[in-house]
Design an enzyme around this catalytic site. Structure first.
Site, mmCIF file in Angstrom:
data_model
loop_
_atom_site.group_PDB
_atom_site.id
_atom_site.type_symbol
_atom_site.label_atom_id
_atom_site.label_comp_id
_atom_site.label_asym_id
_atom_site.label_seq_id
_atom_site.Cartn_x
_atom_site.Cartn_y
_atom_site.Cartn_z
ATOM 1 N N SER B 21 0.814 -1.238 -0.013
ATOM 2 C CA SER B 21 -0.175 -0.051 -0.035
ATOM 3 C C SER B 21 0.845 1.291 0.050
ATOM 4 C CB SER B 21 -1.065 -0.096 1.368
ATOM 5 O OG SER B 21 -1.616 1.177 1.310
ATOM 6 N N GLY B 46 -3.722 3.719 1.016
ATOM 7 C CA GLY B 46 -4.339 3.675 2.438
ATOM 8 C C GLY B 46 -5.644 4.734 2.323
ATOM 9 N N CYS B 130 0.419 2.873 10.644
ATOM 10 C CA CYS B 130 0.868 3.952 9.959
ATOM 11 C C CYS B 130 1.728 5.085 10.792
ATOM 12 C CB CYS B 130 -0.114 4.969 9.158
ATOM 13 S SG CYS B 130 0.462 6.497 8.078
ATOM 14 N N GLY B 265 7.209 -2.826 -2.143
ATOM 15 C CA GLY B 265 6.879 -1.430 -1.826
ATOM 16 C C GLY B 265 7.793 -0.677 -2.588
#
Lengths: 257, 303
Positions: B21, B46, B130, B265
């Site tokens: 993400s 997100g 996060c 990522g």
């Protein structure tokens, strides 16, 4: 515009001085279409401190010779590595990225292109593009600390009237670009600028005061260059937007400057 | 032919490679470079109940073998995803999971309920990790009671694959993983970014507007591998490993350590085709070692 990841071949690496190199890249295939104001994300290998790609403006494209020019200033290890590339070496690029400068409405418009330091890079391609489109009244104003920071003056002269400022008076008028006498004597209908943020803000303030159309090309630090990471944002009247996709060229009326 | 497919809780993936993400947008950003339907799963950016502007620029600092980010969950909100993004991605043949974040348990629950209504979205990744938002986010993932409460409440309304993404910024990640599993998570993904900081010595200022940010990239890989290994030892649900995967070898290391799938990522920023290269590299590895299925190497670390 479709984006490509390409391995280009270094045709020539011209050291302009101890701070700047002009990389002339080519390919066995035809280069894709690129527009003035767009940029490339350049991969730097074998540099221990360089992890991400480097966003570099498209300096010039010559489709007849199949050449892409990148003007690179040595800032850190990544750009130092780029500036030491030798003919025949391969450079991996993602391009073309971002938007482009807006074409003026009338061929007779009095156009001013202002570049500071390595920020002059996109202006060469823009000046040549405008000239090829039939715009006649193009002035390029280049500024720098010293004569060593004024780049590609002879190249610019092929497409535009060139005027300069240096802070130490080694070339052109002494002072900053916004202090050049042409800004007082001429009536420009559009201004395009790229360079250090304080310079662009001063140009934007001048354009706002005189009610002149003005586009700036921002140089925010980036990771992906394709709108995925959301790291390079600038604050606009619409909120945070990615410089890599909505820019790098912005009309000053959209920015919170 | 080797079989690359893996079962991940309620999901069937065509291969074990997913995107992390916040590094792959909504997938469409990468369509010029690869056929994104080749990817096992795409975790979209997100998403929160309401639009978020994120943190001020500068939000990113390059660091040795990695980067810090402090984007702060900039997104246009779940309704924007449902109305504008989902119609564009719904016919792409891969598993799209929505990464869900929130400031309160209610935010998480309402967002998850809305996504539960989307037939083409087979799962969510609950982001309790996060590090870049003041409220919520990592706060939920750094204590067992708060992690338990948010997973419990979302589980009540969300019926499909519930993947929970853990923060590495904890004393004992195994404790959090066990709590999350006990509350009904279908799978556990880890690690989110490590809290870090960069300083500009010349300016005597922090590089990031938020001072601290999340570290990702190869610099975090050993930490991520260790945590994936520890968690995979104790939970029964599948583990999805991530942290600094740059190539197929890195991905295989995570699979061997016990991950049933991996997420890529930061590497997407450097090579937009990396996901496809990793898929092909895993296949090549399996052939070279005479494995018929990727399942054969999951947790196959010889210790």
């Amino acid at each position: 515009m479709k984006k490509f990841m390409l391995d280009l071949i270094v045709k020539e690496n011209k050291q302009l001085n101890n701070q700047y190199s002009l990389l002339i890249l080519t390919s066995n295939d035809d280069l894709p279409e690129m527009l003035p104001g767009q940029f490339a994300e350049v991969r730097v290998d074998d540099s221990p401190n360089t992890f991400l790609r480097r966003p570099i403006s498209i300096n010039f494209v010559d489709y007849t010779t199949n050449e892409l020019w990148l003007l690179v200033q040595i800032v850190g290890d990544g750009t130092r590595k780029m500036c030491s590339l030798k003919p025949g070496e391969i450079l991996n690029l993602i391009l073309p990225l971002g938007n482009s400068f807006s074409l003026p409405e009338n061929k007779t418009d009095q156009l001013l292109l202002i570049g500071g330091g390595v920020g002059t890079a996109p202006m060469l391609y823009w000046a040549s593009y405008l000239k090829n489109k039939g715009f006649e009244d193009i002035t390029v104003l280049l500024g720098g600390r010293s004569i060593d920071n004024l780049l590609q003056l002879e190249d610019f002269a092929q497409y535009a009237k060139v005027i300069t400022t240096t802070e130490d008076a080694t070339h052109g008028e002494k002072g900053f670009v916004t202090q050049h006498s042409a800004l007082q004597t001429e009536k420009f209908s559009a201004i395009y600028t790229c360079g250090p943020t304080p310079m662009m803000k001063a140009v934007a303030a001048y354009a706002t005061e005189k009610n002149i159309f003005c586009e700036v090309s921002l140089e925010n630090t980036m990771a992906c260059g394709i709108g995925a990471c959301l790291c390079c944002v600038t604050d606009t009247k619409k909120g945070h937007v990615c410089v890599c996709t909505e820019g790098p060229v912005f009309n000053i009326t959209k920015l919170k400057w | 032919m080797v079989d690359l497919s893996v079962k991940l809780g309620k999901l069937q993936l065509k291969n074990p490679v997913m995107t992390a993400s916040g590094t792959f947008g909504y997938g469409t950003e990468y369509c010029d470079f690869i056929d994104i339907s080749r990817i096992g799963g795409i975790i979209v950016k997100g998403t929160t109940l309401r639009r978020r502007e994120g943190n001020p620029y500068p939000r990113m600092a390059e660091t040795p073998s990695g980067m810090l980010n402090a984007v702060g969950l900039q997104n246009k909100g779940v309704d924007y995803f449902i109305e504008k993004i989902n119609p564009v991605i719904k016919d792409i043949d891969t598993n799209f999971l929505v990464n869900v974040s929130g400031s309160t348990v209610d935010d998480y629950v309402i967002t998850a309920e809305k996504i539960n209504e989307l037939d083409n979205i087979p799962g969510i990744e609950l982001n309790i990790s996060c590090p870049n938002v003041k409220e919520g986010g990592m706060a939920f993932g750094t204590s067992c009671p708060s992690a338990a409460s948010v997973v419990r409440e979302v589980r009540k309304v969300y019926k499909k694959e519930l993947m929970v993404k853990l923060s590495p910024n904890v004393t004992n990640i195994v404790d959090i993983a066990q709590v999350v599993e006990a509350e009904g998570a279908d799978s556990i993904s880890l690690i989110n970014t490590l809290l870090g900081m960069a300083v500009d010595a010349e300016k005597r200022k922090p590089v990031l507007s938020t001072i601290t940010g999340g570290l990702s990239g190869p610099a975090v890989k050993p930490v991520a591998l260790r945590m994936v290994w520890q968690v995979a030892q104790v939970v029964k649900v599948p583990v999805v490993g991530m942290g600094g995967i740059m190539n197929a070898t890195d991905a295989i290391e995570f699979l061997l350590a016990g991950a049933s799938a991996v997420q890529i990522g930061t590497a997407n920023f450097i090579d937009p085709t990396v996901t496809v290269k990793v898929i092909e590299g895993i296949e090549e590895y399996l052939k070279r070692h005479n494995f018929s299925s990727v399942q054969d190497i999951i947790g196959a670390l010889e210790v």
